[in-house]
Design a protein around this motif. Sequence first.
Motif, PDB file in Angstrom:
ATOM      1  N   ASP A 352       0.830  -1.203   0.000  1.00 12.21           N
ATOM      2  CA  ASP A 352       0.000   0.000   0.000  1.00 12.21           C
ATOM      3  C   ASP A 352       0.864   1.252   0.000  1.00 12.21           C
ATOM      4  N   ALA A 353       0.311   2.326  -0.530  1.00 17.31           N
ATOM      5  CA  ALA A 353       1.077   3.553  -0.727  1.00 17.31           C
ATOM      6  C   ALA A 353       1.621   4.104   0.583  1.00 17.31           C
ATOM      7  N   ASN A 354       0.839   4.028   1.663  1.00 17.81           N
ATOM      8  CA  ASN A 354       1.293   4.598   2.927  1.00 17.81           C
ATOM      9  C   ASN A 354       2.350   3.737   3.614  1.00 17.81           C
ATOM     10  N   ALA A 355       2.608   2.524   3.083  1.00 20.43           N
ATOM     11  CA  ALA A 355       3.651   1.660   3.627  1.00 20.43           C
ATOM     12  C   ALA A 355       4.854   1.568   2.695  1.00 20.43           C
ATOM     13  N   ALA A 356       4.760   2.168   1.513  1.00 25.24           N
ATOM     14  CA  ALA A 356       5.862   2.121   0.550  1.00 25.24           C
ATOM     15  C   ALA A 356       6.981   3.055   0.987  1.00 25.24           C
ATOM     16  N   THR A 357       8.160   2.852   0.409  1.00 21.72           N
ATOM     17  CA  THR A 357       9.289   3.753   0.631  1.00 21.72           C
ATOM     18  C   THR A 357       9.341   4.748  -0.517  1.00 21.72           C
ATOM     19  N   TRP A 358       9.317   6.034  -0.175  1.00 22.78           N
ATOM     20  CA  TRP A 358       9.258   7.100  -1.166  1.00 22.78           C
ATOM     21  C   TRP A 358      10.585   7.852  -1.227  1.00 22.78           C
ATOM     22  N   THR A 359      10.852   8.458  -2.360  1.00 22.45           N
ATOM     23  CA  THR A 359      12.059   9.264  -2.504  1.00 22.45           C
ATOM     24  C   THR A 359      11.728  10.556  -3.235  1.00 22.45           C
ATOM     25  N   THR A 360      12.474  11.595  -2.903  1.00 22.79           N
ATOM     26  CA  THR A 360      12.275  12.883  -3.579  1.00 22.79           C
ATOM     27  C   THR A 360      13.111  12.995  -4.844  1.00 22.79           C
ATOM     28  N   THR A 361      13.924  11.986  -5.108  1.00 21.79           N
ATOM     29  CA  THR A 361      14.793  11.995  -6.298  1.00 21.79           C
ATOM     30  C   THR A 361      14.191  11.115  -7.378  1.00 21.79           C
ATOM     31  N   ALA A 362      13.976  11.683  -8.539  1.00 21.37           N
ATOM     32  CA  ALA A 362      13.401  10.914  -9.639  1.00 21.37           C
ATOM     33  C   ALA A 362      14.389   9.860 -10.106  1.00 21.37           C
ATOM     34  N   PRO A 363      13.925   8.618 -10.294  1.00 25.20           N
ATOM     35  CA  PRO A 363      14.829   7.584 -10.805  1.00 25.20           C
ATOM     36  C   PRO A 363      15.321   7.940 -12.198  1.00 25.20           C
ATOM     37  N   GLY A 364      16.493   7.404 -12.551  1.00 18.52           N
ATOM     38  CA  GLY A 364      17.027   7.677 -13.877  1.00 18.52           C
ATOM     39  C   GLY A 364      16.122   7.155 -14.973  1.00 18.52           C
ATOM     40  N   THR A 365      15.414   6.081 -14.693  1.00 21.43           N
ATOM     41  CA  THR A 365      14.467   5.508 -15.654  1.00 21.43           C
ATOM     42  C   THR A 365      13.078   5.627 -15.056  1.00 21.43           C
ATOM     43  N   LEU A 366      12.288   6.552 -15.603  1.00 19.95           N
ATOM     44  CA  LEU A 366      10.965   6.808 -15.019  1.00 19.95           C
ATOM     45  C   LEU A 366      10.028   5.622 -15.159  1.00 19.95           C
ATOM     46  N   SER A 367      10.314   4.719 -16.098  1.00 19.10           N
ATOM     47  CA  SER A 367       9.431   3.566 -16.292  1.00 19.10           C
ATOM     48  C   SER A 367       9.464   2.608 -15.109  1.00 19.10           C
ATOM     49  N   THR A 368      10.458   2.761 -14.216  1.00 13.32           N
ATOM     50  CA  THR A 368      10.525   1.884 -13.044  1.00 13.32           C
ATOM     51  C   THR A 368       9.618   2.363 -11.913  1.00 13.32           C
ATOM     52  N   VAL A 369       9.071   3.566 -12.032  1.00  9.70           N
ATOM     53  CA  VAL A 369       8.229   4.120 -10.972  1.00  9.70           C
ATOM     54  C   VAL A 369       6.899   3.371 -10.943  1.00  9.70           C
ATOM     55  N   THR A 370       6.512   2.904  -9.786  1.00  4.57           N
ATOM     56  CA  THR A 370       5.225   2.218  -9.622  1.00  4.57           C
ATOM     57  C   THR A 370       4.135   3.161  -9.117  1.00  4.57           C
ATOM     58  N   ARG A 371       4.544   4.151  -8.350  1.00  6.36           N
ATOM     59  CA  ARG A 371       3.625   5.192  -7.905  1.00  6.36           C
ATOM     60  C   ARG A 371       4.354   6.522  -7.945  1.00  6.36           C
ATOM     61  N   VAL A 372       3.619   7.580  -8.242  1.00  4.75           N
ATOM     62  CA  VAL A 372       4.152   8.926  -8.157  1.00  4.75           C
ATOM     63  C   VAL A 372       3.261   9.685  -7.194  1.00  4.75           C
ATOM     64  N   GLY A 373       3.817  10.709  -6.554  1.00  3.52           N
ATOM     65  CA  GLY A 373       3.003  11.434  -5.593  1.00  3.52           C
ATOM     66  C   GLY A 373       3.583  12.779  -5.232  1.00  3.52           C
ATOM     67  N   PHE A 374       3.034  13.345  -4.168  1.00  2.54           N
ATOM     68  CA  PHE A 374       3.455  14.660  -3.692  1.00  2.54           C
ATOM     69  C   PHE A 374       3.391  14.665  -2.168  1.00  2.54           C
ATOM     70  N   ILE A 375       4.349  15.374  -1.558  1.00  3.35           N
ATOM     71  CA  ILE A 375       4.327  15.592  -0.115  1.00  3.35           C
ATOM     72  C   ILE A 375       4.516  17.075   0.154  1.00  3.35           C
ATOM     73  N   ASN A 376       4.015  17.519   1.296  1.00  5.02           N
ATOM     74  CA  ASN A 376       4.196  18.920   1.662  1.00  5.02           C
ATOM     75  C   ASN A 376       5.635  19.161   2.110  1.00  5.02           C
ATOM     76  N   ASN A 377       6.150  20.339   1.817  1.00  6.53           N
ATOM     77  CA  ASN A 377       7.452  20.769   2.308  1.00  6.53           C
ATOM     78  C   ASN A 377       7.208  21.430   3.669  1.00  6.53           C
ATOM     79  N   PRO A 378       7.632  20.801   4.766  1.00  5.70           N
ATOM     80  CA  PRO A 378       7.282  21.334   6.088  1.00  5.70           C
ATOM     81  C   PRO A 378       7.900  22.700   6.377  1.00  5.70           C
ATOM     82  N   ALA A 379       8.880  23.088   5.575  1.00  6.77           N
ATOM     83  CA  ALA A 379       9.462  24.412   5.785  1.00  6.77           C
ATOM     84  C   ALA A 379       8.499  25.519   5.383  1.00  6.77           C
ATOM     85  N   THR A 380       7.554  25.189   4.511  1.00 10.55           N
ATOM     86  CA  THR A 380       6.620  26.223   4.036  1.00 10.55           C
ATOM     87  C   THR A 380       5.161  25.855   4.237  1.00 10.55           C
ATOM     88  N   VAL A 381       4.852  24.569   4.230  1.00 11.79           N
ATOM     89  CA  VAL A 381       3.465  24.125   4.418  1.00 11.79           C
ATOM     90  C   VAL A 381       3.443  23.097   5.532  1.00 11.79           C
TER      91      VAL A 381
END
Length: 847
Positions: A352-381
Amino acid sequence: MNNTSKSRLYRALIATAFLANGIFQFVTPVLAEGTTAGTTISNEATATYEDPNDPDKPLNTTSNTVTVTVAEVAGITVEYTGLVDNNGGNVEVNDQLIFNYTITNVGNDPTGFRIPNLASTTGPATVSGTLPNGGTPNNLQYSIDNGTTWTNITGSDVTVPNIPVGGQVLVRVPITVQSGAQPGDVITVKLGNTPANAQNVLRSPDGGDVYTVDNADGSPGEVAGAPVNGTREASDTSIDVPVGSAVKTYSLATILKTRTNYNNNNTTNTITDDTLTYGLSLRVEGNDTTGQGITPTALEGTNIQLDTGSGVTTQQRILISDAIPMGTDLAAVPTAPTGWIPVYTTTPVTTDANAATWTTTAPGTLSTVTRVGFINNPATVTSVAPNVTVTGFSIQLAVEAGAISPLQVANIAQVFGQTPGTNAPVYDESGDQNPSNFDGQPGNMTPPLGTDTNGNGVPDTLPDTSVDDGFIDTPATPETGVDGNNDNTGVGQGGEANIFTIEVPVTSAVLNGPVNAPDAIGPSGTTNDDFTNKSSLVPAGTTPGSTLNPQPVAFTNTIRNSGTDPSSYSLVPTPPATASDLPTGTLVTITYGSESRAYVWNGTNFLFDTDRNPATTGDQSAIDATTEYITIPNVPAGTNVNYGVEIDLPAGTQLSTDIDRGFPVPITAFVDDGTGGLGSETVRNTTIDRVYTGYLKLEKLSRILDANGQPVAGADGQLSDTAKSPVPGNIIEYVIQYSNISEPQSGNNNIILNASNVVINENGVTSPNNWALDNDSNGQIDTSNIIGSATDPNGNIQFFNGNPATTSGSDQTGTTLTTDVTRYVNNVTGQVAPGQLRTFTFRRKVN
């Protein structure tokens, strides 16, 4: 009035209130909210009309131009948007509560807001305590960036300038429950000071007012001068908060998803370079739409596993997740609004998405991405406040190299967060308008199954079976519901998938239909029996049972190249579904530009006719050569082309009103396969041109009534078209049934035959009628009008007397030509549509 409805109503009432208070002036009317102050509105009138002596030729006229300039109108609402109990649980002595309010500019010009550093309370509570984010003790705070940052009100008040139209200021009021508070004591908090929480009213200066402050002339966007409706103020009071009660605080979050673009990259023979773009938005409700008595609050982050480049850590973030659907890959780095960061995961979608490991760095090959998403930047939001919608999230997908047409792309977005204070998890899926995956109708919703462990109507855990993985396993029959309109209006439990089918388009296709409507739909629900109906002229005095030699009738049809490549289209008449529906000897001529071809119907097939004379059969042959039909060359994709058809029915044709139908001639447009004639070609489309020989049918019936208006015994008392035998003193009731027997609109965009300007004339002194004459020369007319008997619910009836019956009279009765009614004229109102039957009735007493 509840908080949900009142803010909308306040705005709707602004213009009404201005009118009632005389603020509108004839020269410069005030238009409340929506039309920007200073806008100049011009008004020029045009009209078309007809000379009744020369109808159907519109004349045009244009007026002078007048202008008005919209005046500046101030407007303000204050709305309570929920509270937070800092330690959760029940409201107890010494608890600090945060009451939240939203102030909105509902005027039509930027304005400032004066906000006092105080609020009034009832019950055992005082304005005291320290708010988060560096709050000053016992002071209020405000935010102009949807709760990202907060500013203390350190003096007695603050004026927040330059709030745009529709802009909002959030306000937090700290409240401490006093010692001595008893269970059941009720606490309320009011921000502003107007009677009965009035919104957007003329300010009456008092302590604690929240009101508009006009921006200085010259400020950005400011219209010079003061608002015409003066300074406005508003206030609102919180819900009752009983001491000892549990505050049902919860974040009601809604994730919304729409498909914003599809691009085939101008390749028509493949789908593997096609792309889809989706837009996401996150809405945090400011009102309880569930009906569970929830106090809505902000949405803050929940724990996720995040790799920021220096190892995986658990961080508290709001997470928006979108699983990459089957048959597609992530095409580009997603677009995020200010304060948000795109994130990626290659964790299998079985996690599930809330149990997956996420990264802020896009993989070199975007076709390997299984989920894409967004998180808030706590410095501003740090959170998303109630009544705030965050937009600007965008994701682009590309069809995979091995995808096969047709490909169904089905996907759903998810959002994860938690409720401040209680840390209750918040989870929603896209496709509908219900927040936090609540199910049901507004005002009567229930929490997601397995999430409300204490039964108070508020989720306190994620579902028993964990959250859905957000990946649609069977796109053709998705395991979720379906958002069929791509507008987040799906219904059902959980979320609803957005589905789009990508396929190799047909390179050659054609639509053939009525003029300017090649895509018309016929009675079968397809484009192959759409139709155009027209009528030939029927000479006056043509009685039922007659035959005639109708005049030719001209049609205009339209073809459209509905494919993707230029195509050439050929045109031929084809046999009607029932061969006997078209009289043998019917001549059909098809014209395009300066070319025309003629065809004659022999009862079974259409034959090419060289000399356009059905009687000379020696020059007629099967349509089996390309020279025997017209071909319209190289029609560009998406282009409409008109062509003409003329239908000449033969002598001896029946009246359509006798047989209740018209005479159909199907015309087929097709892409020729190189073999002359219309054979097995698959790219074809048919429209029907149908001729009627009259289509308004008049059927007269009669029956005999006694002097009291009751039907006499036997056949004479039955309404029919048979002969009757009344006696003096009897009443003859005449009934004229008039009906439109033409084909009704079945499908859409077919051209039908309405009957308008229908006038029914009943003349009793003109042959063959004689019911108003003195046929027996006894000094009185044979029948007399029954006053009030001439009726038609759909007509206006005029009465005439005399012989000739040209003297306009009244609904009268007598025994002479001048004292009785000798002619009825029924002017039918409106149109008689195909399939409609109406009735005109009048009665005459036998003298």
